[in-house]
Structures are given as C-alpha cells and as structure tokens.
Design a protein around this motif. Structure first.
Motif, PDB file in Angstrom:
ATOM      1  N   ALA A   1       0.842  -1.301  -0.005  1.00 18.54           N
ATOM      2  CA  ALA A   1       0.032   0.067   0.106  1.00 18.54           C
ATOM      3  C   ALA A   1       0.673   1.330   0.072  1.00 18.54           C
ATOM      4  O   ALA A   1       1.979   1.375   0.521  1.00 18.54           O
ATOM      5  N   HIS A   2       0.524   2.130  -0.750  1.00 16.69           N
ATOM      6  CA  HIS A   2       1.446   3.462  -1.035  1.00 16.69           C
ATOM      7  C   HIS A   2       0.450   4.884  -0.470  1.00 16.69           C
ATOM      8  O   HIS A   2       1.054   5.727  -0.625  1.00 16.69           O
ATOM      9  N   GLY A   3      -0.686   4.870  -0.253  1.00 13.69           N
ATOM     10  CA  GLY A   3      -1.319   6.012   0.008  1.00 13.69           C
ATOM     11  C   GLY A   3      -2.734   5.573   0.760  1.00 13.69           C
ATOM     12  O   GLY A   3      -3.327   4.649   0.702  1.00 13.69           O
ATOM     13  N   LEU A   4      -2.924   6.764   1.545  1.00 14.08           N
ATOM     14  CA  LEU A   4      -4.289   6.509   2.294  1.00 14.08           C
ATOM     15  C   LEU A   4      -5.019   7.973   2.358  1.00 14.08           C
ATOM     16  O   LEU A   4      -4.241   9.087   2.729  1.00 14.08           O
ATOM     17  N   VAL A   5      -6.394   7.842   1.982  1.00  9.79           N
ATOM     18  CA  VAL A   5      -6.872   9.327   1.942  1.00  9.79           C
ATOM     19  C   VAL A   5      -8.059   9.009   3.031  1.00  9.79           C
ATOM     20  O   VAL A   5      -8.694   7.998   3.042  1.00  9.79           O
ATOM     21  N   ALA A   6      -8.366   9.889   3.828  1.00 14.52           N
ATOM     22  CA  ALA A   6      -9.689  10.082   4.902  1.00 14.52           C
ATOM     23  C   ALA A   6      -9.994  11.474   4.904  1.00 14.52           C
ATOM     24  O   ALA A   6      -9.619  12.280   5.561  1.00 14.52           O
ATOM     25  N   LEU A   7     -11.283  11.434   4.339  1.00 17.58           N
ATOM     26  CA  LEU A   7     -11.795  12.958   4.319  1.00 17.58           C
ATOM     27  C   LEU A   7     -13.063  12.907   4.883  1.00 17.58           C
ATOM     28  O   LEU A   7     -13.957  12.125   4.300  1.00 17.58           O
ATOM     29  N   HIS A   8     -13.436  13.755   5.749  1.00 20.77           N
ATOM     30  CA  HIS A   8     -14.797  13.943   6.336  1.00 20.77           C
ATOM     31  C   HIS A   8     -15.330  15.399   5.801  1.00 20.77           C
ATOM     32  O   HIS A   8     -14.898  16.396   6.458  1.00 20.77           O
TER      33      HIS A   8
ATOM     34  N   ALA B   1      -3.195   9.407   6.803  1.00 22.94           N
ATOM     35  CA  ALA B   1      -3.987   9.851   5.730  1.00 22.94           C
ATOM     36  C   ALA B   1      -3.941  11.168   5.199  1.00 22.94           C
ATOM     37  O   ALA B   1      -3.319  12.151   6.120  1.00 22.94           O
ATOM     38  N   GLY B   2      -4.123  11.273   4.152  1.00 24.10           N
ATOM     39  CA  GLY B   2      -4.023  12.874   3.508  1.00 24.10           C
ATOM     40  C   GLY B   2      -5.265  13.014   2.447  1.00 24.10           C
ATOM     41  O   GLY B   2      -6.313  12.270   2.590  1.00 24.10           O
ATOM     42  N   ASN B   3      -4.987  13.912   1.366  1.00 25.34           N
ATOM     43  CA  ASN B   3      -6.179  14.385   0.843  1.00 25.34           C
ATOM     44  C   ASN B   3      -5.930  14.193  -0.691  1.00 25.34           C
ATOM     45  O   ASN B   3      -6.587  14.966  -1.465  1.00 25.34           O
ATOM     46  N   PHE B   4      -5.029  13.479  -1.002  1.00 25.69           N
ATOM     47  CA  PHE B   4      -4.504  13.403  -2.429  1.00 25.69           C
ATOM     48  C   PHE B   4      -4.446  11.480  -2.696  1.00 25.69           C
ATOM     49  O   PHE B   4      -3.993  10.940  -1.588  1.00 25.69           O
TER      50      PHE B   4
END
Length: 714
Positions: free
Chosen positions: A179-186, A200-203
């Motif tokens: 796994a290379h990326g995690l997004v978590a947006l509320h 977690a990020g937004n990209f």
C-alpha cells in the motif's frame, strides 16, 4: 451537530483481479458496519464501494464527527457482597467503584446512587454512568483496522516500509499488496488516521499513464468519483466500469454488422473490469485458417489466457474477430491492436497443432493409456475406473433400453475418458469430454456415442443442461455413481464446506437425471449395483457405501426440494418413506399439498400419528383382520368403509394418481374418528386386541403409501 460524508481510500499496487470485487465490497461493508456500531454512522447512511486495480475505497454518507454520549448501566455485585449488615459499602464495592472512576469524595452518596434490582435469585447492585461517544478520529482508526483485518484474503504479502521517525529504519507490513497511499476525508477535512505505515491525506494517484495530474488532490469526500475520472482518468466504481465495458463491447460488435455479438461471460467481464481503470475496447482479428479448430478450443484460449472477448455470428459460430479491453486510449490504436493479434496467434497455432496431432490416433487406441493415469491411490487407475463405469453403464442401459442401449452405453463409457491422454486436454483440462466428442466423430463413431462422451460430465454445475440423449444419461449416471460409491466406500466424505471430489454436485446430478428424465430406476438398486463393482478393492466398505450414500442422496434431495418452494413438513412426509423411484417425488409432494388443503387433513394426520404410536408399542403387527372378531359398531363401520375406499385408493396409487388416492382416503375421517371415540384398541382379550391392531395396521399401510401423513400433524 450536523453530519458530513466520509471518504476512505487505500491506494495499493495491482490487486488480484478475481478477488477485486469481493475485496471492495468487504472493505466498504466492514468500514460502515464498524462506524454504525460506534454510533458514528446511522442505519440510513448510504455506503458506496469503489474498487479498481490499484485502489479500494468507500464513500459513506451522514457520518458524525462525534457520537452521542450514552447512558450505561453496569452490574457490580450481589447486594450481600457489596453491602454489610448496616448497609454500608464493603471494601470490595469501594474498590470496584474506584476502578470505574466513580466520585468517592462522599462514599455514602456514591452508595446511595447505586440501583438495586433482582438478578436471578438475589438482588444485585448496578452502577449508572454516562459513556462518552466515540470521536471520528478514534472511531475511524478502529473501523479501518477492522476493515483491513477482515478482508477476505487467503494469503497476504509481507513487505518493508521505511519508518516515519527520527531514527531511520524499516518496518515489516503484511497486506494483500503493498500500500502506498491513504485518503480519509470527512467533508473536506482530513481525518488523522494511520494504517499500514501510512498517514491519511487528501491526495491520491490516478491512471499510471493517462492521469491529467499527479498527484490527484481531492477537494472533499463527495468529489471523489468525478475528480478521479477527470483528473485521474480512472472510473473508480467497479459497477460503473463494468457497465462501461459492456456498453463498449456491444457498440464495437454492432459497428462490425452482420449480427455478431461478443460472447456472454459474466465472470470474464468481472475479471477484465478488475484489470483496467480506463477501459477502451478495440477490435482485433486472427487468420481464417484457425477456424478449422473446434471453436471451444479457440474460445477457451482467448478467454482464459488472454482475457479477450471472442465474437460470435448470428448462428453462434465463432468468427475470426475478437475484442480487447485495453487500459489505454492512444490516438492511434494500431500498435495496441497489432500487439494483441501477435500475442494471440501462437496460442491459436498451439491449439491447431494439438488438434491435428490428436486426430492421428483413434480414441480406442488411447484407452490402454488410461492404465498409466492414477485415479485414486485406493481405487486404482483411470483404466480400472473405466471398467467399473462400463459395467454400471451396461446394467443401467439394459434396464432402460435393452441390449441396444446397453451396447451403446458400454462403447461410450469405454471411450469417455480417452481424451484425458490427448495433447489438447493436457493443455486445456476444461475441454475434457468436449474434445472426446470431436475425436469420436473424427473416428466415424455414431453421433449418439460421441454426444454421450461429451455429455457424461453433465450436469457440471447447478442449472447446467442434462445429457442430450439416453446414452449420455446412462453413462453420466454410471460415471457419477462410480465416483460417489467409490469415495463413500473408502470414507472420503464431504465435511463442512470441503468437498474436493464434488460429491454434492455429483449427487444432485444423479437426482436431477432421475427426476427430470423420470427414469424408472430404483435408487436403492442403482447404489447397490454400483457398490458391487468395487468388491475387489481392498478397504472398500460395501455397507457404508450403500447406507451412508443413500442417506446422502435423500439429504441432498430434501435440500433441493426446499429450495424449490416445498415446505420442510411436506418434504419430510414424502422422503421419510424413502421412495425408491425419485421421479415420483414431485408428484407425491403435489398430492400432499393438495391433501393438506382438505378440511379432513388435520384430523387424519393426527389420527395417523396416534396409530403409528400404538403400532410402535405393539411392535410387529399382522395386518390381517377377522370379521368375526369385530364387536363394536365403530370398528365394524371402519372396516366396512375401508373395504370400499382402500381398493379405490390403491388403484389410483398404482396408476400414479397420488392426489386422487389421498383425496379418496380423506373419506375415512368420520369412521376413523368414531373408531377412536368408541373402541378400546388394547382390549384385555388378546384376540380382540390383536384384531384391532391388525385393523389399524391395514389402515396405516393404506394411508401412508404416498407419504407419511403423521409428519403433517401439528
């Protein structure tokens, strides 16, 4: 406090295509389930799963930033343990309250606040508190870890990630793919969760080659699908991507004209959907000469090895065109088309070579080669198995069609497994039977025999067609019975969800043929006849094979009938008699259902149950009745009614009119009720007792020929 929508995405390396849809659904489902359990999402929250070759994502509507606090009542201990005789708190109670964080500055007030309530035989003390609701930060962390832990992954990969701390180093991570990326947006806010060594990020990242920008920045949770399609060149939704591929396949076929259609294969469509992020369907072709090879071979190699969609003409015949679902959309697609055509050509050439080589030897000449193929270490070679199947096929064929059918079945059974030692089936095991048919026709064998060679594997799966001709039915029955009897005889029974020899499927196949073809064959005779062919096998248990296998057949049949809409009570009533001819069972069930609707049915079912209990206690009862020993008017009336009604019912039963037989017997309700109201069955005089038991036995036998009516009693 208002809710906002939540998006979570894991960006990974290419996921296993055959498992992608299941992984995507599981990831989104468990994530939502955990958030609901924590009170952060509601039952009305809409869950949308996304899955592409390089991502698993979930969009969940109406998620709270913090769950509501909730009142919690906790049992502490029995009153007798928590309070002394003076009603004061014991050290045990004070220690428990302290552990729960209760305010103990005023012990008397703390004890007074406790509630007393019955708990079993004694009263207990209960402590009321207010539990703080989970925050999204902590709740999503827990939910995400649970969702990853519960992914249906048979095997995980282990890989290294650089540690995110002051001291350099590496940590080991286990997941289905790196796994290379995690997004978590509320909404538009990043939820600070960590998993698999990622923050977690937004990209995220889009298509490997065609994304408009990299990285792809997500404005908020709701813009995910649109942003991925525009900026990332990715259709993130599995369902939308599948629908788009299906649309392009039909459109490309329509442009070719002539009524050509892409082959229908939902499993292939799912797999291809899991291989591409931005589908682009292209038309390719191969040389006409390859169409001389049986189309099943060409279709299989294109589908299984290359994931192509063969094109069929209006008559269902394979054309030399096929469709490719590419993951790129170049302005000039000629290089992609040419590359795919070059790749498929050697595969088709191999199939043609195998077909040409195989036809140089007859099927009969290959039979001896089966002696070198191991079937099972306890049951011998395929050659030995073939001889058992031949013997069973001859016996079944003789019963169904005499010498002619027995001879054809014997020939088909002898050759049915010969294609296992051909080059084509060695390369493509899925073509066993199919190639046998082609080679049999090439050898000049009768079409009925050739069809039987292919059809003896049928039905291969639920809903599959049955063998076309009677020869095929006979060989299919023999083949499946040989497998079932052999495996049961050496103790290889299915357990739980494990059934390596597909015995459940084989049993349902036998049942379907007996029922749907309405064959005049006894299941008991079939099983015993098949078991007798294993008499020379060391360790084979004849009794176990016969008894346990018949139980297995009736159990599978019962399940199948319930799935068809018959009630458990109806099925139990009919199958408890172990009808020898399974083709009659559906007619018996229909008769039982019609009988159950009669007003007399409940009373007769109850009386039948009562009669059964009486006869059970009396053990062996002779159904003979002496008219001279009939004393009471009620037993005389019952006997007279039976003399009139039972012969009619028996004649209807013999004619196969089971519904009429049961309806005729319904007329016995009044005399049966009167008998039990006015006659003492277990009279002191032994002659009277035995005669009355004999009367009930004859009644019981007459009433239970179609089904055990006592099973219908409430």
């Amino acid at each position: 406090m208002t809710t906002q929508n939540l998006l979570v995405e894991l960006f990974v390396e290419e996921l296993p295509p055959k498992a992608l849809k299941k992984l995507g659904d599981a990831f989104a489902g468990v994530l939502a389930e955990q958030l609901r359990a924590l009170g952060l999402a509601t039952a009305e929250s809409v869950v949308t799963a996304y899955a592409s070759p390089r991502r698993l994502a979930a969009h969940i509507s109406d998620v709270w930033r913090k769950a509501d606090d909730k009142a919690v009542q906790q049992k502490l201990m029995p009153v007798s343990v928590g309070l002394n005789a003076a009603g004061e708190a014991t050290p045990a109670l004070m220690k428990k309250l302290q552990a729960l964080g209760a305010a103990l500055s005023d012990p008397l007030a703390a004890v007074a606040a406790l509630k007393r309530a019955p708990d079993g035989k004694a009263d207990a003390l209960f402590y009321d508190s207010l539990q703080a609701g989970a925050t999204l930060d902590t709740g999503l962390q827990k939910a995400l870890e649970e969702a990853i832990a519960k992914l249906p992954i048979p095997k995980v990969m282990s890989y290294q990630l650089e540690t995110d701390c002051e001291l350099p180093g590496w940590t080991s991570v286990n997941f289905v793919r790196p796994a290379h990326g995690l997004v978590a947006l509320h909404g538009s806010t990043v939820v600070p969760v960590k998993v698999l060594g990622l923050k977690a990020g937004n990209f995220t990242h889009g298509h490997r080659f065609e994304a408009a920008v990299d990285p792809v920045v997500l404005r908020d949770a709701d813009s995910y699908a649109v942003t991925m399609e525009i900026d990332g060149a990715v259709i993130a939704s599995f369902a939308q991507r599948k629908a788009e591929i299906a649309r392009q396949l039909l459109e490309a076929a329509a442009e070719l004209g002539g009524g050509v259609q892409p082959i229908e294969d939902d499993a292939l469509l799912d797999e291809v959907t899991a291989l591409v992020e931005r589908p682009n369907v292209l038309v390719c072709a191969f040389e006409q000469e390859f169409l001389d090879v049986p189309q099943e071979c060409l279709i299989l190699t294109m589908k299984a090895n290359q994931k192509y969609f063969p094109l069929l003409d209006a008559d269902g015949k394979l054309t030399n065109r096929f469709l490719v679902v590419s993951n790129i959309s170049p302005k000039d697609a000629s290089a992609v088309i040419g590359g795919n055509e070059r790749v498929v050509r050697p595969r088709l050439a191999d199939a043609k070579f195998f077909f040409d080589q195989d036809r140089k030897k007859t099927l009969v000449s290959r039979v001896a080669g089966l002696d070198k193929v191991v079937y099972h270490n306890k049951l011998g070679s395929q050659g030995e198995r073939v001889e058992r199947v031949r013997a069973m096929a001859r016996a079944i064929g003789q019963q169904l069609g005499g010498d002619a059918l027995a001879a054809q079945a014997d020939q088909a059974a002898q050759l049915a497994k010969s294609d296992l030692v051909t080059d084509m089936v060695g390369e493509f095991p899925e073509l066993q039977g199919t190639m046998g048919r082609y080679y049999a026709l090439n050898d000049g064998l009768d079409a009925e025999v050739a069809d039987a060679i292919e059809d003896h594997y049928k039905p291969r799966f639920a809903g599959d067609a049955l063998p076309r001709g009677m020869t095929g039915v006979v060989v299919a029955l023999a083949d499946k019975l040989e497998t079932l009897v052999g495996m049961f005889g050496i103790g290889n029974l299915p357990t739980g969800d494990k059934d390596p020899f597909a015995l459940r499927r084989h049993a349902l196949g036998v049942i379907r043929m007996l029922v749907e073809k309405n064959l005049p064959l006894s299941l008991d005779t079939l099983v015993k006849g098949a078991a007798s062919e294993f008499k020379d096998i060391t360790g084979f248990e004849y009794g176990r094979a016969v008894v346990e296998l018949q139980d297995f057949f009736y159990d599978r049949f019962a399940g199948s009938l319930r799935e068809q809409g018959f009630s458990a009570q109806e099925v139990d009533a009919v199958l408890s008699l172990r009808p020898r001819r399974l083709g009659d069972v559906t007619w018996r069930l229909a008769a039982v259902r019609a009988f159950s609707a009669l007003p007399e049915a409940p009373a007769l079912a109850a009386a039948n149950k009562r009669i059964g209990n009486i006869l059970k206690k009396a053990q062996e009862v002779d159904p003979h009745v002496s008219e001279l020993l009939l004393k009471e008017s009620a037993e005389i009336a019952l006997y007279a009614a039976m003399k009139d009604i039972v012969p009619q019912a028996n004649a209807q039963f013999a004619a196969g009119d089971y519904a009429a037989s049961l309806q005729t017997l319904a007329a016995l309700r009044a005399p049966v009720d009167a008998f039990f109201d006015g006659v003492m069955v277990n009279a002191e005089e032994i002659d009277l007792r035995l005669n009355r038991q004999g009367l009930l036995k004859s009644l019981h036998d007459a009433m239970n020929r179609v089904a055990d009516l006592s099973r219908l009693a409430a």
